[in-house]
Write a protein that holds these residues in place. Structure first.
Motif, PDB file in Angstrom:
ATOM      1  N   SER A  99       0.826  -1.209   0.000  1.00  0.00           N
ATOM      2  CA  SER A  99       0.000   0.000   0.000  1.00  0.00           C
ATOM      3  C   SER A  99       0.862   1.261   0.000  1.00  0.00           C
ATOM      4  O   SER A  99       0.533   2.225  -0.703  1.00  0.00           O
ATOM      5  N   SER A 100       1.963   1.280   0.744  1.00  0.00           N
ATOM      6  CA  SER A 100       2.810   2.472   0.729  1.00  0.00           C
ATOM      7  C   SER A 100       3.510   2.629  -0.619  1.00  0.00           C
ATOM      8  O   SER A 100       3.682   3.755  -1.096  1.00  0.00           O
ATOM      9  N   PHE A 115       1.448   6.232  -7.205  1.00  0.00           N
ATOM     10  CA  PHE A 115       0.338   7.050  -7.665  1.00  0.00           C
ATOM     11  C   PHE A 115       0.688   8.529  -7.618  1.00  0.00           C
ATOM     12  O   PHE A 115       0.449   9.251  -8.581  1.00  0.00           O
ATOM     13  N   THR A 116       1.265   8.991  -6.522  1.00  0.00           N
ATOM     14  CA  THR A 116       1.575  10.416  -6.407  1.00  0.00           C
ATOM     15  C   THR A 116       2.730  10.837  -7.296  1.00  0.00           C
ATOM     16  O   THR A 116       2.742  11.954  -7.803  1.00  0.00           O
TER      17      THR A 116
END
Length: 89
Positions: free
Chosen positions: A66-67, A73-74
């Motif tokens: 998840s991290s 994504f960013t």
């Protein structure tokens, strides 16, 4: 690369040099233990040495999925979305 097999108590383990840290220059080693027989530890050592020789060895990361996805994504995907939304309007 170098590696060794050692007996620790009732089990066997291997230690292998996996190169130098690119930032600090310090030597890095990988250790794996709990092999029931010496032959098992030697086979696992041969496998990792073969991967290192052929540049196929990938060190596992302790970062959660998840991290990593949030970082990806960013840093990659979010920029592409904003550019496309602006060009559509």
């Amino acid at each position: 690369m170098k590696g060794t097999v050692k007996k620790r108590g009732n089990t066997w383990s291997y230690i292998v040099d996996i190169g130098r840290d690119p930032i600090t220059g310090k030597r890095r080693q990988k250790t794996k233990s709990d092999f029931p027989r010496q032959k098992d530890a030697e086979a696992a050592l041969r496998k990792i040495l073969n991967e290192l020789d052929e540049d196929r060895y990938v060190e596992t990361s302790k970062e959660s999925f998840s991290s990593y996805m949030e970082f990806w994504f960013t840093s990659h995907y979010q920029k592409r979305i904003t550019k496309r939304l602006v060009s559509i309007q």
